[in-house]
Design an enzyme around this catalytic site. Sequence first.
Site, PDB file in Angstrom:
ATOM      1  N   PHE A 136      54.892 -62.242 -10.723  1.00  0.00           N
ATOM      2  CA  PHE A 136      53.876 -61.960 -11.726  1.00  0.00           C
ATOM      3  C   PHE A 136      53.534 -60.468 -11.725  1.00  0.00           C
ATOM      4  O   PHE A 136      54.018 -59.699 -10.906  1.00  0.00           O
ATOM      5  CB  PHE A 136      52.630 -62.823 -11.465  1.00  0.00           C
ATOM      6  CG  PHE A 136      51.703 -62.905 -12.657  1.00  0.00           C
ATOM      7  CD1 PHE A 136      52.199 -62.943 -13.954  1.00  0.00           C
ATOM      8  CD2 PHE A 136      50.324 -62.945 -12.479  1.00  0.00           C
ATOM      9  CE1 PHE A 136      51.351 -63.010 -15.052  1.00  0.00           C
ATOM     10  CE2 PHE A 136      49.467 -63.023 -13.570  1.00  0.00           C
ATOM     11  CZ  PHE A 136      49.985 -63.048 -14.853  1.00  0.00           C
ATOM     12  N   CYS A 192      44.111 -51.031  -6.373  1.00  0.00           N
ATOM     13  CA  CYS A 192      44.812 -49.765  -6.147  1.00  0.00           C
ATOM     14  C   CYS A 192      45.850 -49.398  -7.209  1.00  0.00           C
ATOM     15  O   CYS A 192      45.736 -48.373  -7.862  1.00  0.00           O
ATOM     16  CB  CYS A 192      45.486 -49.777  -4.771  1.00  0.00           C
ATOM     17  SG  CYS A 192      44.282 -49.861  -3.452  1.00  0.00           S
ATOM     18  N   LYS A 205      44.664 -48.554 -10.917  1.00  0.00           N
ATOM     19  CA  LYS A 205      43.770 -47.387 -10.900  1.00  0.00           C
ATOM     20  C   LYS A 205      44.553 -46.105 -10.596  1.00  0.00           C
ATOM     21  O   LYS A 205      44.376 -45.076 -11.243  1.00  0.00           O
ATOM     22  CB  LYS A 205      42.689 -47.645  -9.835  1.00  0.00           C
ATOM     23  CG  LYS A 205      41.970 -46.447  -9.319  1.00  0.00           C
ATOM     24  CD  LYS A 205      40.966 -46.829  -8.244  1.00  0.00           C
ATOM     25  CE  LYS A 205      41.536 -46.910  -6.845  1.00  0.00           C
ATOM     26  NZ  LYS A 205      41.978 -45.653  -6.267  1.00  0.00           N
ATOM     27  N   LYS A 238      46.297 -61.428  -5.243  1.00  0.00           N
ATOM     28  CA  LYS A 238      47.289 -61.687  -4.193  1.00  0.00           C
ATOM     29  C   LYS A 238      46.729 -62.732  -3.241  1.00  0.00           C
ATOM     30  O   LYS A 238      45.521 -62.743  -2.977  1.00  0.00           O
ATOM     31  CB  LYS A 238      47.545 -60.374  -3.436  1.00  0.00           C
ATOM     32  CG  LYS A 238      48.670 -60.433  -2.463  1.00  0.00           C
ATOM     33  CD  LYS A 238      49.194 -59.045  -2.094  1.00  0.00           C
ATOM     34  CE  LYS A 238      48.200 -58.221  -1.333  1.00  0.00           C
ATOM     35  NZ  LYS A 238      48.732 -56.964  -0.833  1.00  0.00           N
TER      36      LYS A 238
END
Length: 413
Positions: free
Chosen positions: A236, A242, A245, A298
């Site tokens: 996916f 992180c 951004k 995740k």
Amino acid sequence: MGVDVNRAKVEMLDSGRSPIIEARMTELVAETNKACRLHATTDANAAVLGSDVSFLCVGTPSLPNGKLDLSHVEHVAREVGTALKGKKSHHVVVLRSTVLPGTTESLVIPTLESCSGRRAGVDFTVCYNPEFMREGSAVADFFQPPYTILGAQSSVHLDLLRELYAGLPAQTLETAIPAAEMAKYVSNIFHALKVDFANEIGTLCKRLELDTQVITKVFTSDTKLNISSAYLTPGFAFGGSCLPKDLRSITRRAKELDLNLPLLESILPSNAEHVTRAVDAVLRTNKKKIAMLGLSFKAGTDDLRESPQVQLIKRLLGEGLQVQIWDQDVSLGRLAGSNRLYIEEVIPHIGSLLSTDFDQVVRSAEVVIVGTRSVDGSQISSRLLPGQIVIDLVNLESSRRPRGTISYEGICW
Ligand SMILES: NC(=O)c1ccc[n+]([C@@H]2O[C@H](COP(=O)([O-])OP(=O)(O)OC[C@H]3O[C@@H](n4cnc5c(N)ncnc54)[C@H](O)[C@@H]3O)[C@@H](O)[C@H]2O)c1
């Protein structure tokens, strides 16, 4: 026996001279020609009749519209097929030209069969064996390839090629013919991607007055996550606090510096397109009740910031679907700070959609979206009911994918 339609090349090769500039080629051609182990001809028929195996390595250039020009492949297949008509002993035809997946089976095999009046796999054998050598180091690459890929419709078709390549110090991977054809493209596309990635990073570093060499050395020293198979398994979209951004800020900085870095700028749109693919897969089912397994970006984390699973749910809700969510890592009561603010802003009524009852969430849905690796594939399979549809975003192991009366679809496999 080398065969070419170009007389000048044939004459040079047949007199022991290399028709191309290539390291070690001059000596190799001279030596093998002198030892009577290399000759050349324009007579394809004679070459087929006098050999056990034909390697077809004709050019496959681009047409002006970008399409692959298969005219040379078709022409040589016709010549070899015609020669096979008069051949008594078994012959192996090996295509080495780079061709799109399906070409050997849709063009080469039918052409060989119609010109020879014989059947592939019965009267002669056809294999696909992509070439991985690079110009400039072609001889060295031939003797030390990254691997040898052999594609065939049956593994018994590969006996001769296995024997031929047995002396090479490289692993041999045997696949179906279209997979072998695709393997060559995947490698070349990845090489091209790496070159442009390195060049865009270098361009940015230079503009920021950073030492590109130092940064390259540091980056390539990480063989765990950077130069490795990590992040190369289809699955996916990426998300979290992180990657999105950081991509956003670095491409924004590049724009401020008037740098045009199309590769880096294409990553976030490509990621968004992958979420759209998931939305489309769900909408195509024409079902209304959706179970979403996984909310955080995740498994093993409750970070919901920029989770593509959250974006997917938001879009499904916008399409009027009923979504129930299960995620063992996410408890609304425990969410705090920017993580809590994010989810409250994106899906304000998330509390009414989230359930801790895995069985109930799965059983009450028409479509089950597997969006987390926190859930065991067999755990899902054992709860599913006939007629339910599973859309897999995490690439469950083949043995754990539901079968039988349950429909299963992977997002990109
Ligand atoms: N050049 C490379 O380093 C490299 C590496 C890997 C794969 N490939 C693939 O290998 C294929 C060949 O590439 P190339 O660079 O050698 O192409 P090329 O155009 O340099 O050579 C092809 C040769 O085939 C000859 N030819 C054309 N039709 C013929 C026919 N009917 N009978 C006999 N000979 C015929 C041409 O005269 C030419 O000499 C392409 O599909 C390419 O993508 C090339």
